[in-house]
Design a protein around this motif. Sequence first.
Motif, short mmCIF file in Angstrom:
data_model
loop_
_atom_site.label_atom_id
_atom_site.label_comp_id
_atom_site.label_asym_id
_atom_site.label_seq_id
_atom_site.Cartn_x
_atom_site.Cartn_y
_atom_site.Cartn_z
N ILE A 175 -3.78 8.16 1.28
CA ILE A 175 -2.72 6.37 2.15
C ILE A 175 -2.10 7.67 3.28
O ILE A 175 -1.28 8.21 2.85
CB ILE A 175 -1.69 6.30 0.76
CG1 ILE A 175 -2.48 4.87 -0.48
CG2 ILE A 175 -1.20 5.01 1.69
CD1 ILE A 175 -2.10 4.81 -1.05
N THR A 233 0.71 -1.40 0.05
CA THR A 233 0.26 -0.01 -0.25
C THR A 233 0.76 1.42 0.08
O THR A 233 0.43 2.10 -0.44
CB THR A 233 -1.15 -0.05 1.57
OG1 THR A 233 -0.38 -0.02 2.54
CG2 THR A 233 -1.80 -1.00 1.08
N PHE A 237 -6.57 3.32 3.65
CA PHE A 237 -7.00 3.93 2.39
C PHE A 237 -8.40 4.98 3.09
O PHE A 237 -8.93 5.10 3.75
CB PHE A 237 -7.88 2.66 1.48
CG PHE A 237 -6.41 2.17 0.88
CD1 PHE A 237 -5.36 3.09 -0.85
CD2 PHE A 237 -6.88 1.44 0.70
CE1 PHE A 237 -4.93 1.85 -0.96
CE2 PHE A 237 -5.38 0.26 0.70
CZ PHE A 237 -4.51 0.59 -0.80
#
Length: 1010
Positions: free
Chosen positions: A157, A145, A171
């Motif tokens: 993020i 991520t 997220f």
Amino acid sequence: MKSTLKIYIFLMLALSALSSKAQEPDSKVTISGTVKDNQGNAVEGVSIFIQEKASNNLTAKDGKFSISVTGNDVIYFKKQGYNLVQKPALELDGAVVVLTLSLIDAGDDDDVYIPFGIRKKRSVSASISTIKGSELPQLPLSTLTNSLSGRLPGLYIKQSGTRPGTDDASFLIRGRSSYNSGQAPLVLVDGVERDFVNMDLNEIEGISVLKDAASLSWYGMSAANGVVYVTTKRGDAVKTKVTFDAQGGAQTPINITSPLNSFQFANQSNQHALNSGLPLVYDQTALDAYQSGSDLVNYPSNNFVDRFIKDVAPVQRYVATVSGGNAFARYFTLVSLFKQDGLYRGAETPDYNTNSNYKRYNFRTNLDLHINKSLDVKLDVGGRVENLQYNTAGNGTFLNTIYNTPSNAFPLLNQDGTFGGSSLFRNNPLAMLTANGNNNDLSRTLLATVDVKHKLDFILKGLSANAFYTYDITSAYTYGFNQNYEIYSSTGGGTFERFGNSTPLQYKSSDFNNNVRGNEFWAGLDYDRTFGLHDVKFSTRLLRSVNAAPGRLDYKRQAITNRLSYSFNNRYFADVVAAYAGSENFAPGKRYGVFPAVSAGWILSEENFLNKVKAVNYFKLRGSYGIVGNDDLFANRFSFNNYFTRSSGGYNFGTSFGAANGSAELTLGNPNLTWEKAKKASIGFDGQFFNQSLQLAFDLFHENRTNLLTTDILPSIIGQSVSLINNGEAQYKGFEMAMGYNKTFNKVTVGINGNFTKSKSKIISISEEIGLPAYQSQKGFQIGSVIQGGDFIRRFLVSDGLFQTQAEIDAAPVQRFSGLVRPGDIRYKDQNNDNIIDNLDFINTNYSDVPDTYYGFGTNVKYSNFDLSVQFQGVAGRTIQINNLINSTSASANYVNQFSTESWTPATAATAKYPLIALNNRGNNTQNSDFWLRSGDFLKLKNLEVGYSLSSSAVKKLKVNAMRFYVSGFNLLTFSKVSELGIDPEIPTAGFNSDYPYITTFSAGVNLKF
């Protein structure tokens, strides 16, 4: 269901064997055909390639060709200005091959993956941002991520962890319109709800972020928070490809607490005692001994952070892939190893290791089978094995011990070799690492998918039937060693007091837990047909899914989803999407809803009024509107029911002295609970200018969300609490933009990217206490809060500096948060003018840990064999608090930490950054107030990568196709307004309290292609 599936797979494999035998693939045959464009005109000079062979044939003037092939060959037709076409050899004899002109955003590299479909970017009228896996940096990170930070418009993020194996991130897509949860988006891998953070980077073909109703309504009430859609790599039959990546690196901690030495600690403790009107804690003899270090037995001085936190820890990553195939089968296979060591020093013993280490093995095989002209099957198997190791006490307890135990609390080891400790401080960090056992969490994940497509042209040309089934299972196994230690505290005169009991080393009880199985079944029809200038695509699917685990009821979903796409002349586009979806979270009869959406696109650059403007190569206007749902309501499961529990007291019946068990009613159910309803609107454009060197995209968006859960304000006369109700409403609105620029200057190729998102939320309706002062109401304020520990704070006192004299205190309103207010304490403003500072003086604010602005920008430069990539991430409009940092220690440590030296004293009154610290009456200065709030805005150099590729002559000598060496870095620089505090603005507690330090990663690697 399972037995049917097995029989079907067996039949398909049998068909494949029979088909291969019948076609005699090794025998040579001559095939011929014609190549035409989509207008029906013959195309001359088309290059015809046969997989894995050096042959190159060209079509004649009339577009005809004749070539010698085998049954296993795949043929490729390629010409500049047209899209590549590939066909199995035995389907070509006498066939007409149609080449499509490569329109802007409709080329071979312009695929956009949508739920159970692929579209060219040109035809997409929804709001979708994409990035290819090849564009992501080669970083040895345990989670993927963070590599997306700052790269896609609308996607925020936030890194939320740094410990090995848990350096996760959260997220957020576009904004927040619900105050009941963090609004995490739905994550899909190849169309299935799966987590992708632990996948290897080389598994990823591309990532799409679905943001508007037209792209989300397919998932009904599961996708109101947006979707992160991940696609994995598949085989390419052009040529067998073998790659190998090897990376080694180092991770180093930054922004870690700097504990005071024993002399500094003793001085600060005495100052705090003076502030409290109490006797000094340490006499002059002790101060002299701490300063001189002459008697470390009776006056120890430890630096636990330096002693137990290493300056660097290694990280490694190795990946091998093989892909290829033929006319009947294509495959992609990957295996990888990732290993990350923790930062703890001296954690390895002859019997076990207590460092925070993480090891992961990934594997994947994606197989595409072309059974015959009508039947195609995809068989995918992936998974991973993970092992997370840590000490028995837990990382949080261990880190809290080394961060917050006073340097003079005890010697690590007494003179006789026993572990030191005291009645106040019974955790000895050395013993925690070497004599307290360890834990190992081993998890195994298997992900399997079968995707079958059968053409039904004999019924209707362009029609196909599809079935898609998944079998996912994750199991967890915990094992380790048990051991206890004892500590000895000196009582003077060579005698010691013992605390705790040591136990010999033994195995822990192994435990299988968290075993979860997930299945999804999608079945339906697709219709794909072109009629001259008209193109029609239609998909319908039935979904049934189940998620099962021991000890709980299964989670189930079902839905019917439909999508109709229409385009005219590759210039006008329209989509209609609708889902009829249900959720078990609601009462029978109220479980299903319809979620429709529409979108449209118009390529203005091909209209007469714009196509002669040379600077404008491409300009598409698009918009969408629709309704999406969210059934994850942050409430108890089956909250529509009433539940009872065993009463604690029971009841007496007859002459019995013992009470019989009774029952008590729990929170009342709400049979009218329903899902959140999100109405999403979006309008924007995509453009390319100046010979396609400049790309721009822009979106305006708005979302209104109703049916938010909020408390039910009812009189308390019934004596029972009631369930939440769907009576809330909120919204967000904003804009996002993205920019790309690519240009070659002589031998230098430069690429620049940038994106910017601005979003602001607003609470429209929420249940609040009757009689609540207007300045404490949340209505009209944005959604969000400041995080403090596990709490989310929205209301704060407003500070007005520090009291400097007793006269100022006497003249000010009475502050009731402490029994005694002293010079150096925080002064607060009286919000209701009652001359008293109390709970009625907290005001609601717009302070939030979630930024209202986030952006990213970077560059890629290539010169000769060298390449450079740089990516930044930034946020603005974000607030963090430092209350739990400045006031992090406890009474047993005399509230002393590294920040104590900057607190108020009569001598430092003019320069003090923080209020007076005392050993008593501390309540006034630890209240939630804006005194402790700071800007959480930052700009970070997220990653930098420099590479060098060997020349073609050099790689020939090494008998490889390509070789690239590279060095990279992650989290390299941070610019913020809290840098002087020595904390990271993204994770302020990293390296403090009980959190793992913030990490910078450096690595070097080599990529080989064979």
